[in-house]
Design an enzyme around this catalytic site. Structure first.
Site, mmCIF file in Angstrom:
data_model
loop_
_atom_site.group_PDB
_atom_site.id
_atom_site.type_symbol
_atom_site.label_atom_id
_atom_site.label_comp_id
_atom_site.label_asym_id
_atom_site.label_seq_id
_atom_site.Cartn_x
_atom_site.Cartn_y
_atom_site.Cartn_z
ATOM 1 N N ASP A 1 -2.741 5.634 8.718
ATOM 2 C CA ASP A 1 -2.311 6.748 7.865
ATOM 3 C C ASP A 1 -2.543 8.114 8.515
ATOM 4 O O ASP A 1 -3.565 8.769 8.314
ATOM 5 C CB ASP A 1 -2.997 6.701 6.497
ATOM 6 C CG ASP A 1 -2.273 7.602 5.489
ATOM 7 O OD1 ASP A 1 -1.346 8.335 5.904
ATOM 8 O OD2 ASP A 1 -2.626 7.576 4.303
ATOM 9 N N LYS B 1 -11.482 7.944 6.022
ATOM 10 C CA LYS B 1 -12.195 7.365 4.880
ATOM 11 C C LYS B 1 -12.132 5.851 5.002
ATOM 12 O O LYS B 1 -11.373 5.309 5.826
ATOM 13 C CB LYS B 1 -11.578 7.833 3.560
ATOM 14 C CG LYS B 1 -10.081 7.580 3.431
ATOM 15 C CD LYS B 1 -9.527 8.208 2.152
ATOM 16 C CE LYS B 1 -8.015 8.007 2.047
ATOM 17 N NZ LYS B 1 -7.462 8.646 0.827
ATOM 18 N N GLY C 1 0.810 -1.211 0.000
ATOM 19 C CA GLY C 1 0.000 0.000 0.000
ATOM 20 C C GLY C 1 0.841 1.257 0.000
ATOM 21 O O GLY C 1 2.062 1.220 -0.164
ATOM 22 N N ASN D 1 -8.819 4.057 5.082
ATOM 23 C CA ASN D 1 -7.918 4.271 6.218
ATOM 24 C C ASN D 1 -8.374 3.569 7.492
ATOM 25 O O ASN D 1 -7.858 3.843 8.579
ATOM 26 C CB ASN D 1 -7.721 5.769 6.471
ATOM 27 C CG ASN D 1 -6.740 6.378 5.486
ATOM 28 O OD1 ASN D 1 -5.969 5.659 4.851
ATOM 29 N ND2 ASN D 1 -6.772 7.690 5.345
ATOM 30 N N ASP E 1 16.905 -5.046 22.308
ATOM 31 C CA ASP E 1 18.253 -5.343 21.801
ATOM 32 C C ASP E 1 18.462 -4.549 20.511
ATOM 33 O O ASP E 1 18.577 -5.097 19.416
ATOM 34 C CB ASP E 1 18.382 -6.856 21.554
ATOM 35 C CG ASP E 1 19.677 -7.228 20.833
ATOM 36 O OD1 ASP E 1 20.644 -6.444 20.897
ATOM 37 O OD2 ASP E 1 19.705 -8.306 20.202
ATOM 38 N N LYS F 1 6.492 1.444 6.615
ATOM 39 C CA LYS F 1 6.312 2.560 5.695
ATOM 40 C C LYS F 1 7.694 3.064 5.285
ATOM 41 O O LYS F 1 8.508 3.438 6.133
ATOM 42 C CB LYS F 1 5.507 3.676 6.363
ATOM 43 C CG LYS F 1 5.041 4.763 5.411
ATOM 44 C CD LYS F 1 4.022 5.666 6.094
ATOM 45 C CE LYS F 1 3.437 6.663 5.120
ATOM 46 N NZ LYS F 1 2.394 7.506 5.752
ATOM 47 N N ASP G 1 -8.179 12.884 7.488
ATOM 48 C CA ASP G 1 -8.309 12.079 6.270
ATOM 49 C C ASP G 1 -9.011 10.754 6.573
ATOM 50 O O ASP G 1 -8.571 9.681 6.151
ATOM 51 C CB ASP G 1 -6.931 11.824 5.646
ATOM 52 C CG ASP G 1 -7.035 11.340 4.190
ATOM 53 O OD1 ASP G 1 -8.080 11.595 3.552
ATOM 54 O OD2 ASP G 1 -6.074 10.709 3.705
ATOM 55 N N GLY H 1 5.217 8.105 0.984
ATOM 56 C CA GLY H 1 5.869 6.816 0.821
ATOM 57 C C GLY H 1 4.964 5.634 0.540
ATOM 58 O O GLY H 1 3.761 5.762 0.333
ATOM 59 N N THR I 1 -9.724 13.979 1.557
ATOM 60 C CA THR I 1 -10.219 13.333 0.342
ATOM 61 C C THR I 1 -11.597 13.903 0.037
ATOM 62 O O THR I 1 -12.484 13.875 0.898
ATOM 63 C CB THR I 1 -10.283 11.804 0.543
ATOM 64 O OG1 THR I 1 -8.970 11.338 0.894
ATOM 65 C CG2 THR I 1 -10.749 11.107 -0.721
#
Length: 474
Positions: A174, A155, A37, A158, A414, A60, A153, A42, A194
């Site tokens: 997102d 929707k 996605g 998301n 670690d 991402k 955003d 990005g 959107t």
């Protein structure tokens, strides 16, 4: 002519360090296997740990050369928000990596697909199913707003499911367009979002966090009917419908939908944000009355776990807070119900006074002991108990759950990937996770490391987690 003094001929004006990284190349820890996605910045990749291919994550990947200088603060803000939010209906953040070309944000992998896909495959959702999802979405947004965060955003794409099983959890993802605000109803001016989900005041460039509630109204309308309320092939017509708030319940799919559902939508899709429901208003609407708010009671074993948490060292407490994010969601169902039964404000936070009342119902408890227990759980010392703080303190009553997450917790601490935890790896891992650990707390944590000769092996780690500071085994 200027010269570029950077590796890989990277002449980007992008600063060298945006994300807090432990300095290791991500390739030493994770293998990115498949693109799944993308977001505001990005692409998102399915990844697995190199030392355990069964452990899957979503990473991402942001190309620094493609991020404009003006967008750097947006990226920083997205990472900061992911570190701050703490709710079972919001994607889990683990850590960040950065090299000369890319920034990597490591998050939980959700395999259940988008809400968008579920709606389009079924046409629309049954009202009871839509009610369950809407309740979860509102709880996530209520948590954001309680932390002075607006998503901007919201929707169907998301919201994703963490798995395909019957007990799947819905997660908000997102945060690339999200923003912080300093006070309730503070005005914002960037025209983002959107178009079919965006509130009319956003188009005018003067809005507050109520814009998220308009978007949730669109989401609810879409779930119940399979249609977007303001859809049109003509963009000017979409703008006209949005600004006037024109929509209807006239399609055939609305015939079986209750009047209370339509009433909630009508209180969300209100053009004037001052008259629009808040997240708390919406959660209190009668449409949700059939979803019984569980009144789980504090048990003696959970309170005993809280007491053991108080007796734990700073290292043990912080390790348990990390561990919460590695425990499978379905294993925490009972503890989650208890947390939300104590969350009277429906903000995804428990007030310490409400937790104290619940504890006192167990009987004649020592007031000082209760105060000490609360203080050990309250990581931000602001009168509120966060979800991960609550669950980490209660985990000690669920030792069988902890076993599964021990190894992943150890590997995250670690940070140098050397097979042991050291003072250096602890500092790096806490920075990457966004844990606000003071120098004094770090010194308290390092005491435990020094007890094992400056490094903690996995066997040491297991023994340390399951003992109290008095040396008793749990």
């Amino acid at each position: 002519m200027g010269a570029c003094l950077a590796n890989n001929n990277d002449c980007s004006p992008f600063p060298k360090a945006i994300a807090q990284s432990n300095g290791l190349p991500i390739e030493q820890v994770y293998k990115l296997t498949k693109k799944i996605g993308g977001g505001a910045f990005g692409t998102v990749w399915l990844a697995q740990r190199k030392d355990n291919s069964k452990c899957k994550f979503a990473i991402k990947k942001i190309n620094k050369k493609e991020v404009q200088e003006t967008e750097i603060n947006l990226l920083r803000r997205e990472i900061d928000i992911l570190k701050e939010v703490d709710h079972p209906n919001i994607i889990k953040f683990y850590e960040t990596y950065e090299d000369s070309n890319f920034i990597y944000i490591v998050m939980e992998y959700c395999s259940g697909g988008e809400l968008f896909t579920k709606i389009t495959s079924q046409g629309y959702l049954h009202e009871n199913e839509a009610k369950l999802y809407m309740n979860k979405m509102l709880m996530a947004v209520s948590h954001l707003h309680s932390l002075k965060i607006v998503h901007r955003d919201l929707k169907t794409e998301n919201f994703i499911f963490d798995s395909k099983c019957a007990s799947k959890e819905l997660k908000l993802v997102d945060f690339g367009l999200s923003n912080k605000f300093s006070r309730n109803f503070e005005q914002m001016h960037s025209q983002v979002g959107t178009i079919y989900y965006v509130a009319p005041e956003v188009l005018k460039g003067n809005y507050n966090n109520k814009c998220d509630l308009w978007s949730l109204g669109v989401l609810m309308f879409t779930m119940l009917s399979g249609d977007l309320p303001f859809y049109d092939e003509s963009l000017p017509e979409v703008y006209r419908k949005l600004n006037s708030g024109l929509y209807s319940f006239s399609s055939k799919n609305w015939e079986s939908v209750s009047g209370t559902a339509k009433d909630l939508i009508s209180n969300l899709l209100v053009v004037n944000p001052e008259d629009r429901f808040s997240a708390i208003d919406a959660l209190s609407h009668e449409w949700f009355n059939s979803l019984q708010r569980c009144e789980s009671l504090m048990t003696a074993s959970i309170y005993e776990s809280f007491k053991n948490f108080r007796r734990h060292s700073m290292f043990q407490r912080e390790a348990l807070r990390v561990m919460v994010k590695h425990v499978p969601e379905e294993k925490l169902e009972k503890l989650k119900k208890l947390f939300f039964s104590l969350d009277k404000s429906r903000s995804g936070l428990v007030k310490t006074e409400d937790l104290i009342k619940s504890m006192k119902k167990l009987g004649n408890l020592n007031e000082k002991e209760i105060a000490d227990v609360i203080s050990s759980m309250e990581s931000n010392q602001n009168g509120m108990i966060y979800y991960s703080d609550f669950i980490s303190a209660a985990l000690l009553a669920k030792k069988e759950i902890m076993e599964e997450a021990l190894w992943l917790t150890f590997k995250q601490l670690d940070a140098d990937n050397k097979g042991c935890i050291t003072e250096s790896s602890l500092k790096k891992s806490f920075e990457c996770m966004g844990r606000n650990i003071t120098d004094e707390q770090i010194q308290d944590i390092i005491v435990t490391v020094n007890e094992t000769g400056g490094l903690i092996t996995y066997d040491d780690f297991k023994e340390i987690i399951f003992r109290t500071t008095e040396g008793q085994s749990l």
